[in-house]
Design a protein around this motif. Structure first.
Motif, short mmCIF file in Angstrom:
data_model
loop_
_atom_site.label_atom_id
_atom_site.label_comp_id
_atom_site.label_asym_id
_atom_site.label_seq_id
_atom_site.Cartn_x
_atom_site.Cartn_y
_atom_site.Cartn_z
N PRO A 281 -11.35 -15.50 3.28
CA PRO A 281 -12.01 -14.68 2.25
C PRO A 281 -11.70 -13.19 2.34
N ARG A 282 -11.60 -12.64 3.56
CA ARG A 282 -11.34 -11.20 3.68
C ARG A 282 -9.92 -10.86 3.23
N GLY A 283 -8.98 -11.71 3.58
CA GLY A 283 -7.61 -11.47 3.16
C GLY A 283 -7.45 -11.55 1.65
N ILE A 284 -8.10 -12.54 1.03
CA ILE A 284 -8.03 -12.67 -0.42
C ILE A 284 -8.70 -11.47 -1.09
N ALA A 285 -9.88 -11.09 -0.61
CA ALA A 285 -10.58 -9.94 -1.19
C ALA A 285 -9.74 -8.68 -1.07
N ALA A 286 -9.11 -8.48 0.08
CA ALA A 286 -8.26 -7.30 0.27
C ALA A 286 -7.11 -7.30 -0.73
N ALA A 287 -6.51 -8.47 -0.95
CA ALA A 287 -5.39 -8.57 -1.89
C ALA A 287 -5.84 -8.28 -3.32
N VAL A 288 -7.01 -8.79 -3.71
CA VAL A 288 -7.52 -8.54 -5.06
C VAL A 288 -7.77 -7.04 -5.25
N HIS A 289 -8.43 -6.41 -4.29
CA HIS A 289 -8.67 -4.96 -4.39
C HIS A 289 -7.36 -4.18 -4.48
N THR A 290 -6.38 -4.59 -3.68
CA THR A 290 -5.10 -3.88 -3.67
C THR A 290 -4.35 -4.08 -4.98
N ALA A 291 -4.33 -5.30 -5.49
CA ALA A 291 -3.68 -5.57 -6.78
C ALA A 291 -4.33 -4.75 -7.90
N ALA A 292 -5.66 -4.64 -7.84
CA ALA A 292 -6.37 -3.85 -8.86
C ALA A 292 -5.99 -2.38 -8.75
N ALA A 293 -5.89 -1.89 -7.52
CA ALA A 293 -5.52 -0.48 -7.32
C ALA A 293 -4.08 -0.21 -7.76
N LEU A 294 -3.21 -1.19 -7.57
CA LEU A 294 -1.81 -1.05 -7.99
C LEU A 294 -1.62 -1.33 -9.48
N ARG A 295 -2.67 -1.81 -10.14
CA ARG A 295 -2.65 -2.14 -11.57
C ARG A 295 -1.52 -3.12 -11.88
#
Length: 323
Positions: A281-295
């Motif tokens: 869960p932490r890895g997936i959450a980190a990836a979602v936040h990062t993808a959102a930040a990278l647009r």
């Protein structure tokens, strides 16, 4: 001083995944916790997958134990990642520390992680469904279910027997409007073999092909010989150029590593998107936040159960931290 501790988490996949490197039914990851003198803490995740990346859980645990010895005598103002890297430059282990640092920063500032990375972060990330079964009928059924649930892209593992029949069944099941992405995981040994296989698969209409072969020169040669967009994945050289897209992974150095890789890939003219190695869960959450930040605009391979996908997107969590 910063205290580092590690614990193990295991989880079973909702359904087995079949890829050219083997079958995956269960995941074991390491949860990395950093306790700070301010009384706050942060938790990250180290998630090597040895059949895929060649990195064992034992080697990551050994690196984290070495980091704990270093951090015990480190001032909180020091560069934690640099201190750890000097001891063991292992991206999968550094990822666990990096995520814990970002988790702590989000909690300390009260800022959702995506907006902490970039205030312009978007609120939702497009994601694809993964079809990792070899039987054409089963693959078609899984793809049809994904399409009904609103996914606009499905990823199909190839490099197995019967790829063309499986892809044709998937296309018939999802119709013409759903994108089909294939992932060979470097299963095709030569440029000539990869181009031959892509010619067989191209009639179904491919959004892209991930890692048809391993190695920079091989990927460039395949891209030069096909109209199908080629994406680099296991060949970790984001700034090398010569391909149309780069698949980024949190396991390769955490959020900080992905941001650096994204800058290099975009500078080389490639699109970027994120995917998981069936992280926790932490890895997936980190990836979602990062993808959102990278647009990111391409569908990301993050719909693996840790965060719910609806209508082909994952809403970016607005709470602080990763948990």
């Amino acid at each position: 001083m910063i205290a580092l501790s590690v614990r193990t988490e295991r989880f079973t996949l909702a359904s087995p995944l079949r890829a050219s490197w083997g079958e995956l039914r269960e995941r074991e990851v390491l949860i990395v916790r950093l306790d700070f003198p301010d009384g706050l803490w942060g938790e990250g995740e180290a998630a090597p997958l040895e059949p895929y990346d060649g990195v064992s859980l034992g080697s990551v645990r050994a690196a984290l134990d070495a980091y704990a010895s270093v951090l015990g005598g480190l001032e909180p103002t020091a560069d934690v990642l640099a201190a750890c890297r000097e001891v063991a430059d292992l991206p999968q282990a550094l990822a666990g520390v990096d995520l814990a640092l970002w988790d702590h920063a989000s909690r300390r500032t009260g800022t959702p992680l995506a907006r902490l990375i970039d205030p312009r972060a978007v609120g939702a990330v497009p994601v694809n469904a993964t079809v990792g079964v070899a039987d054409p009928a089963a693959a078609a059924a899984a793809a049809a279910t994904a399409a009904r649930e609103g996914f606009r892209c499905v990823k199909v593992k190839v490099g197995l027997s019967g790829d063309a029949a499986r892809l044709a069944a998937v296309r018939a099941a999802v119709g013409p409007e759903v994108g089909i992405r294939v992932d060979a995981n470097g299963a095709w040994r030569t440029t000539a073999e990869a181009l031959e296989r892509l010619r067989e698969l191209e009639p179904v209409g491919l959004e892209l092909c991930e890692e048809p072969v391993h190695g920079i020169e091989g990927l460039r040669a395949v891209q030069a010989g096909t109209k199908v967009p080629i994406a680099m994945d296991e060949t970790h050289a984001p700034g090398a150029g010569g391909v149309r897209a780069v698949c980024l992974k949190i396991t390769r150095g955490g959020i900080t590593g992905v941001l650096a890789d994204a800058r290099a890939a975009r500078a080389a003219g490639a699109d970027v998107y994120l995917a998981s190695t069936f992280d926790g869960p932490r890895g997936i959450a980190a990836a979602v936040h990062t993808a959102a930040a990278l647009r990111v605009t391409r569908s990301c391979g993050l719909a693996t159960g840790a965060l719910a996908a609806r209508a082909g997107v994952i809403e970016v969590p607005q709470a602080v931290g990763l948990a």
